[in-house]
Design an enzyme around this catalytic site. Structure first.
Site, PDB file in Angstrom:
ATOM      1  N   ASP A   1      42.404  40.723  42.866  1.00 55.35           N
ATOM      2  CA  ASP A   1      41.084  40.503  42.273  1.00 55.35           C
ATOM      3  C   ASP A   1      41.075  39.117  41.634  1.00 55.35           C
ATOM      4  O   ASP A   1      42.039  38.733  40.946  1.00 55.35           O
ATOM      5  CB  ASP A   1      40.790  41.555  41.200  1.00 55.35           C
ATOM      6  CG  ASP A   1      40.584  42.944  41.793  1.00 55.35           C
ATOM      7  OD1 ASP A   1      40.615  43.068  43.033  1.00 55.35           O
ATOM      8  OD2 ASP A   1      40.411  43.894  41.012  1.00 55.35           O
TER       9      ASP A   1
ATOM     10  N   ASP B   1      32.001  53.055  44.103  1.00 56.94           N
ATOM     11  CA  ASP B   1      32.739  53.083  42.835  1.00 56.94           C
ATOM     12  C   ASP B   1      32.030  54.036  41.897  1.00 56.94           C
ATOM     13  O   ASP B   1      30.849  53.849  41.582  1.00 56.94           O
ATOM     14  CB  ASP B   1      32.791  51.678  42.238  1.00 56.94           C
ATOM     15  CG  ASP B   1      33.361  50.666  43.223  1.00 56.94           C
ATOM     16  OD1 ASP B   1      34.292  51.032  43.956  1.00 56.94           O
ATOM     17  OD2 ASP B   1      32.875  49.520  43.256  1.00 56.94           O
TER      18      ASP B   1
END
Length: 246
Positions: free
Chosen positions: A7, A130
Site C-alpha cells: 500500500d 471492503d
C-alpha cells in the site's frame, strides 16, 4: 496463491490500521525494494494499492505506476482511484496483463462498471468489497479508501454481477485489516459456500501460518498478506510452503 500487498501513500510503503489514514505505519524502504524481495522469494503476483488515489482520484500516483511497469517480470493486481475507462486503459497500456481492482466505482459508477465487464475480460477485473458489519450483522460496503459508508450490502453487489461473468472478488473485513489479529474465518467460510463459482481473495489480519491453512481449507483462492511480511513475522517463502502443503 499467496499475494504480497504493498500500500502506497506519496510513494512510501505504509499499512493502515483498520483503514484509518491517521493510524498508518510507515516502512523503511521504497516499494521497489519490497517488490524485488518478494519476486526473489517466489511471488507470482503483487497486490498494489494507491491509497492517495483511493482517497482522492485526482491525486493518483501516476509516475510511480510508470516506473513499476518497467520491472520485468511482474504480474500485478492494482487498485486505488480507478474510476473511469480511461484509468483502466492507462494501466493496461502500461501493464497489459495487470488485473484491475475496482472498489468505490462499483458503488458510485455502477452502470459504467457493468459496461466494463462487457468490454474487458472478466478475469482481468477484481471487485474489491471492503466491509464492516452493522448491528444487524449485515455486511456494509465502505468506499473511498474506507472513509465513507455506502449503505450497500455485500450480497446485493455480488448478485448484480454474477450474470456479467464475475470471477474475482477481494473481500476485506476492515475491522481486521492491519491488526495482525487473524482473518475473519467465519466471513470467508460463509461467502465461499454461498458463491462457489467465485474466486475469493481474503485480506486482513493474517498473522500466522495457521491462518493460511485455515483459509485454504475453506476454499479461499488467494490470500493477500501485507503487514506480516513487512514486519518479518514470517516470510513469503514460508507462506508459499504452507500453502502448497495444504
Amino acid at each position: 496463491m499467496i499475494i504480497p500487498a504493498i500500500d502506497l501513500i506519496k510513494g512510501q510503503v505504509v499499512r493502515l490500521h483498520q483503514g484509518k489514514f491517521n493510524l498508518k505505519r510507515k516502512y523503511l524502504y521504497k516499494p521497489f525494494f519490497y517488490i524485488e524481495k518478494y519476486l526473489k522469494q517466489g511471488a507470482k503476483k503483487i497486490h498494489l494499492i494507491d491509497l492517495d488515489g483511493a482517497k482522492n482520484p485526482s491525486e493518483k500516483q501516476t509516475s510511480l505506476l510508470k516506473n513499476l511497469s518497467k520491472i520485468n517480470p511482474i504480474s500485478i493486481q492494482i487498485g486505488g482511484g480507478i474510476r473511469t475507462k480511461k484509468d483502466i486503459d492507462f494501466i493496461l497500456g502500461l501493464m497489459p496483463k495487470a488485473q484491475i481492482i475496482l472498489g468505490s466505482s462499483i458503488i458510485q459508477n455502477f452502470n459504467n462498471v457493468k459496461k466494463w465487464f462487457k468490454l474487458y475480460n472478466p478475469y482481468s477485473l477484481i471487485l474489491a468489497l471492503d466491509i464492516k458489519f452493522d448491528i444487524n450483522n449485515k455486511k456494509i460496503i465502505f468506499i473511498n479508501g474506507w472513509q465513507n459508508k455506502s449503505n450497500v450490502i455485500f450480497e446485493d453487489i455480488i448478485e448484480k454481477f454474477l450474470d456479467l461473468g464475475l470471477k474475482y472478488v477481494l473481500c476485506t473485513d476492515i475491522s481486521k485489516d492491519g491488526t495482525l489479529l487473524g482473518p475473519n474465518i467465519n466471513l470467508y467460510n460463509e461467502i465461499v459456500k454461498k458463491y462457489p463459482e467465485i474466486f475469493f481473495q481474503a485480506s486482513g489480519g493474517i498473522s500466522k501460518l495457521k491462518d493460511i491453512k485455515n483459509l485454504k481449507k475453506i476454499g479461499i483462492k488467494d490470500i493477500i498478506i501485507g503487514r506480516a511480511f513487512l514486519e518479518k513475522i514470517f516470510s513469503l517463502k514460508e507462506a508459499n510452503l504452507c500453502w502448497q502443503k495444504e
